[in-house]
Design a protein around this motif. Structure first.
Motif, PDB file in Angstrom:
ATOM      1  N   ASP A   1       0.831  -1.203   0.000  1.00  0.00           N
ATOM      2  CA  ASP A   1       0.000   0.000   0.000  1.00  0.00           C
ATOM      3  C   ASP A   1       0.868   1.257   0.000  1.00  0.00           C
ATOM      4  OD1 ASP A   1      -2.814   1.117   0.342  1.00  0.00           O
ATOM      5  OD2 ASP A   1      -1.771   2.069   2.020  1.00  0.00           O
TER       6      ASP A   1
ATOM      7  N   ALA B   1      -7.074  -3.816  -0.120  1.00  0.00           N
ATOM      8  CA  ALA B   1      -6.660  -2.567   0.518  1.00  0.00           C
ATOM      9  C   ALA B   1      -6.008  -2.885   1.856  1.00  0.00           C
ATOM     10  CB  ALA B   1      -7.856  -1.637   0.726  1.00  0.00           C
ATOM     11  N   PHE B   2      -5.175  -1.960   2.304  1.00  0.00           N
ATOM     12  CA  PHE B   2      -4.502  -2.139   3.577  1.00  0.00           C
ATOM     13  C   PHE B   2      -5.498  -1.980   4.719  1.00  0.00           C
ATOM     14  CE2 PHE B   2      -2.588   0.232   7.162  1.00  0.00           C
ATOM     15  CZ  PHE B   2      -1.901  -0.822   7.720  1.00  0.00           C
TER      16      PHE B   2
END
Length: 266
Positions: free
Chosen positions: A171, A202-203
């Motif tokens: 990320d 996504a992080f």
């Protein structure tokens, strides 16, 4: 957005691309740079040729990297103004000395200096911990610290919280790509994404009430835990200096502190 000096688009196109990348309207950029919206529009469409100072002013407000500010100047018909001094040249003696002082001062904890692609430029002795028990080819120059940490033959096999760490680091690279539009960084991002492991879309912040994402590393039967900070030069006017970063690793618990001190003979 970095490109060869011989292959640049019109300056108006480049400025508009940077403005859109920063998600600014013409009105917002014009107000920040103290120019009229009409003039900015004319510059972006090629109806007006910007002065050298105007190019640099807009680039400053758009937070364009120094390397790309040179491209903007060339596209506008001006000479580049930011030099790129090789790290080994005598002119960089004071920079190298400052970096060495920071690296040595961080002992017995690891610290590394990297360039814009996370290639290793320098490191202190404690950083050798991260280079143990990895495939020799990953240590050949240019040694890329992200590749070293996430490659299945590198540190990855010793990282206890690999999915969490990978998600965080990937990320981080993704955000750098979004900020710079750098083709080389984009290629590194794709390579890191190709390594085995679950990254997710996504992080996600770690569970357990932690305030930073730790690096948990297994070494000699121990589990070591680190968090990191990143430092850059505050007022660079040289591309090489602007693209250097110092990543310092700090022990996140007392056993890690004790292990690193004993390892260094402190």
């Amino acid at each position: 957005m970095t490109a060869a000096l011989s292959d640049v688009r019109p300056v108006g196109d480049l400025l508009r691309a940077w403005r859109q990348r920063r998600r600014l309207s013409q009105l917002e950029l014009a107000s920040a740079a103290d120019v009229s919206t009409r003039h900015l529009s004319f510059v972006e469409t090629g109806r007006s040729a910007p002065s050298r100072d105007m190019v640099l002013r807009l680039a400053e407000h758009l937070d364009v990297p120094l390397r790309d500010r040179n491209l903007l100047l060339v596209a506008a018909g001006y000479a580049p103004v930011f030099g790129e001094t090789p790290f080994e040249e005598p002119r960089m003696d004071t920079v190298r000395a400052a970096l060495k002082q920071v690296l040595d001062g961080h002992e017995p904890f690891p610290a590394v200096v990297v360039d814009r692609f996370w290639n290793l430029v320098d490191a202190n002795a404690a950083a050798g911990l991260f280079m143990e028990r990895v495939a020799p080819e990953l240590l050949e120059p240019p040694l890329n610290v992200l590749r070293l940490s996430m490659h299945p033959d590198g540190m990855a096999r010793h990282i206890v919280n690999l999915p969490e760490w990978r998600a965080h680091m990937i990320d981080r690279v993704r955000r750098h790509v979004a900020l710079t539009a750098d083709a080389g960084l984009a290629q590194l991002y794709r390579e890191l994404r190709s390594f085995p492991g679950d990254v997710g879309e996504a992080f996600a912040p770690p569970a357990g009430g932690e305030v930073v994402v730790p690096l948990r590393l297994r070494s000699d039967g121990r589990e070591l835990s680190f968090f990191t900070t990143i430092a850059t030069f505050g007022t660079p006017v040289d591309i090489t200096v602007a693209e250097l970063a110092i990543e310092s690793f700090y022990p996140a618990d007392e056993p890690t502190t004790r292990f690193l001190r004993e390892r260094a003979g402190w």
